[in-house]
Design a protein around this motif. Sequence first.
Motif, mmCIF file in Angstrom:
data_model
loop_
_atom_site.group_PDB
_atom_site.id
_atom_site.type_symbol
_atom_site.label_atom_id
_atom_site.label_comp_id
_atom_site.label_asym_id
_atom_site.label_seq_id
_atom_site.Cartn_x
_atom_site.Cartn_y
_atom_site.Cartn_z
ATOM 1 N N LEU A 202 0.844 -1.190 0.000
ATOM 2 C CA LEU A 202 0.000 0.000 0.000
ATOM 3 C C LEU A 202 0.880 1.241 0.000
ATOM 4 N N VAL A 203 1.375 1.598 -1.177
ATOM 5 C CA VAL A 203 2.256 2.761 -1.304
ATOM 6 C C VAL A 203 1.447 4.015 -1.589
ATOM 7 N N ASP A 204 0.563 3.950 -2.570
ATOM 8 C CA ASP A 204 -0.320 5.076 -2.877
ATOM 9 C C ASP A 204 -1.661 4.792 -2.209
ATOM 10 N N VAL A 205 -1.830 5.280 -0.989
ATOM 11 C CA VAL A 205 -3.001 4.930 -0.193
ATOM 12 C C VAL A 205 -3.522 6.170 0.510
ATOM 13 N N THR A 206 -4.820 6.249 0.704
ATOM 14 C CA THR A 206 -5.450 7.397 1.350
ATOM 15 C C THR A 206 -6.197 6.953 2.600
ATOM 16 N N LEU A 207 -6.574 7.926 3.414
ATOM 17 C CA LEU A 207 -7.374 7.620 4.602
ATOM 18 C C LEU A 207 -8.706 7.010 4.216
ATOM 19 N N ALA A 208 -9.308 7.494 3.142
ATOM 20 C CA ALA A 208 -10.597 6.955 2.703
ATOM 21 C C ALA A 208 -10.469 5.483 2.345
ATOM 22 N N GLN A 209 -9.384 5.112 1.718
ATOM 23 C CA GLN A 209 -9.182 3.709 1.360
ATOM 24 C C GLN A 209 -8.978 2.850 2.604
ATOM 25 N N LEU A 210 -8.266 3.391 3.594
ATOM 26 C CA LEU A 210 -8.097 2.640 4.834
ATOM 27 C C LEU A 210 -9.420 2.484 5.570
ATOM 28 N N THR A 211 -10.305 3.464 5.437
ATOM 29 C CA THR A 211 -11.638 3.318 6.023
ATOM 30 C C THR A 211 -12.412 2.223 5.311
ATOM 31 N N GLU A 212 -12.327 2.186 4.004
ATOM 32 C CA GLU A 212 -13.012 1.142 3.241
ATOM 33 C C GLU A 212 -12.478 -0.243 3.594
ATOM 34 N N LEU A 213 -11.203 -0.314 3.927
ATOM 35 C CA LEU A 213 -10.604 -1.596 4.303
ATOM 36 C C LEU A 213 -10.886 -1.971 5.758
ATOM 37 N N GLY A 214 -11.492 -1.051 6.522
ATOM 38 C CA GLY A 214 -11.798 -1.348 7.914
ATOM 39 C C GLY A 214 -10.709 -0.978 8.892
ATOM 40 N N THR A 215 -9.641 -0.331 8.427
ATOM 41 C CA THR A 215 -8.563 0.087 9.318
ATOM 42 C C THR A 215 -8.966 1.301 10.152
ATOM 43 N N LEU A 216 -9.808 2.155 9.584
ATOM 44 C CA LEU A 216 -10.322 3.334 10.266
ATOM 45 C C LEU A 216 -11.851 3.286 10.260
ATOM 46 N N THR A 217 -12.464 4.044 11.173
ATOM 47 C CA THR A 217 -13.884 4.331 11.089
ATOM 48 C C THR A 217 -14.042 5.670 10.361
ATOM 49 N N VAL A 236 2.709 8.322 15.097
ATOM 50 C CA VAL A 236 2.065 7.025 14.877
ATOM 51 C C VAL A 236 2.891 5.972 15.598
ATOM 52 N N CYS A 237 2.263 5.201 16.466
ATOM 53 C CA CYS A 237 3.002 4.212 17.230
ATOM 54 C C CYS A 237 2.364 2.840 17.102
ATOM 55 N N GLY A 238 3.152 1.820 17.364
ATOM 56 C CA GLY A 238 2.694 0.442 17.276
ATOM 57 C C GLY A 238 3.893 -0.484 17.252
ATOM 58 N N GLU A 239 3.605 -1.771 17.172
ATOM 59 C CA GLU A 239 4.674 -2.754 17.155
ATOM 60 C C GLU A 239 5.248 -2.903 15.744
ATOM 61 N N VAL A 240 6.284 -3.732 15.634
ATOM 62 C CA VAL A 240 6.881 -4.023 14.336
ATOM 63 C C VAL A 240 5.829 -4.669 13.428
ATOM 64 N N ASN A 241 5.787 -4.225 12.173
ATOM 65 C CA ASN A 241 4.896 -4.794 11.160
ATOM 66 C C ASN A 241 3.425 -4.564 11.485
ATOM 67 N N SER A 242 3.142 -3.495 12.230
ATOM 68 C CA SER A 242 1.752 -3.193 12.551
ATOM 69 C C SER A 242 1.094 -2.279 11.521
ATOM 70 N N GLY A 243 1.887 -1.681 10.642
ATOM 71 C CA GLY A 243 1.321 -0.821 9.604
ATOM 72 C C GLY A 243 1.552 0.654 9.816
ATOM 73 N N LYS A 244 2.535 1.009 10.636
ATOM 74 C CA LYS A 244 2.797 2.421 10.931
ATOM 75 C C LYS A 244 3.160 3.204 9.679
ATOM 76 N N THR A 245 4.056 2.656 8.871
ATOM 77 C CA THR A 245 4.513 3.374 7.673
ATOM 78 C C THR A 245 3.377 3.575 6.692
ATOM 79 N N THR A 246 2.533 2.568 6.518
ATOM 80 C CA THR A 246 1.401 2.697 5.603
ATOM 81 C C THR A 246 0.450 3.782 6.082
ATOM 82 N N LEU A 247 0.190 3.830 7.386
ATOM 83 C CA LEU A 247 -0.696 4.867 7.916
ATOM 84 C C LEU A 247 -0.092 6.250 7.716
#
Length: 465
Positions: A202-217, A236-247
């Motif tokens: 997920l390199v070219d990704v938006t907040l709206a797309q993350l909402t559609e995927l269920g990552t955000l409300t 942005v915080c979290g564990e390794v491989n949690s998706g920080k960079t994508t967010l």
Amino acid sequence: MSTIGWGDPLSPSSFARPPRPRTEDKGEALLDGEAGPDWAVIREISQNLVDVLNDGVDRQRARELIEAEVRRWMHDQMTSGRLAPSAAVQRRLVQAVLDHRFGLGALQPFLERSDVENIVVNGCDQTWITYTDGTKMPGPPVAENDERLVEWIQLLARRGNTGREFSHASPLLDVALSDGVRLAVVHWVSRRPHLAIRVHRLVDVTLAQLTELGTLTEALEGFLRAAILARRNIIVCGEVNSGKTTLVRALANEIPPEQRIITLESDFELFLDDPKLAHRHHDVVALEARQANAEGAGLVRLQDLVPACLRLNPDRVIVGEARQGELAPMLEVMYSGARGSMCTLHVHRPEHVFNRVVQLGRRADLGLSPEDLHLMFGMAEPLIVHIERDTERNARYVTEVMEVGPPADSAEPTRNHIFIPASEGPGTPAGGHISAALLEDLQAHGFDPALLTGDDAVPSGRGWT
């Protein structure tokens, strides 16, 4: 059409896992049925073209040169009385040489799949592929022996932006390759060379797309978008491989395109300067830390880049990951240099962020007391966004958002829990625990306060995979 990842159409079918390749499709049979690739032939043809297949050569031109060399090799085979390989084998040989020189060799077919997330290699003959649904399957061998594997890794190390060394003197390697691939290698402190390859889909990704995927409300999406427009600092915080960079990528894509962004990373992973993303960010400077050479010269640390980047007139600064001494100058940037900046931190729980700041300050020997660090942290007034990964479903979602302010009744910064963890899925509103100043700021940039109590904040519980 909206796109995600490497340009796959944003539809449910885009995220369904296609059938796994059959054995013969994985590059395991190149020249001799199921016996595996003929490494000697690949190496011979590559060596014959070493002077012309430089990194700057056009890929189409490179393919033409390889095809010509394969035809010459075939002619030599026939004049020696050997059986000429079939046209299909010739094509696989051309592709194998191309992948060896410009891709990741036998692993390249997996990088071109949409459902591969991570690859690990334990020596030349053991490979494990982790798919986006969490399953783990064996992959092909990557070299004929460990010595050849090391030679190939050294070739990969030179492809990075800063050209890194991998040797007895430098047994640890981290390098960002092209197309969203990050490579980590260790050897000489282990019995065999070990590689870990992370593929950023997920390199070219938006907040709206993350909402559609269920990552955000929808509430989280609206809140974070307004926070970006209001130039609020975000960690942005979290564990390794949690998706920080994508967010962070998705958050950065909400920054107005005319603003000047400077990214600072140990290894390039954000890719905001990618020409394919020029429609999102018109003015990006990407800086990468540099290791010292074998003589110990040339070291450039992230903490050196943070103050240096301010002289390049950024509107916002994004640090890929604060690990050591760069944290304190980054907090200074957030406070007085470039409001609306971002960074990531490795923590297990969001409430650990405060102790993590102190830990990093001590590790870097900054000469600052815990009280000093807490004061700097609080004055930066960042929003802490915590993201988690459900290991059973391999799904990521935001679980908590916290507003941080200067210390008041204790040494630690003050905090308001705006979104709290739900029983399943993304965070839900915490009953409007938000400062009046922040709420007013967000409203001025389009945020609807009703989202903090509305039914549309109910999580889907999916998250991207």
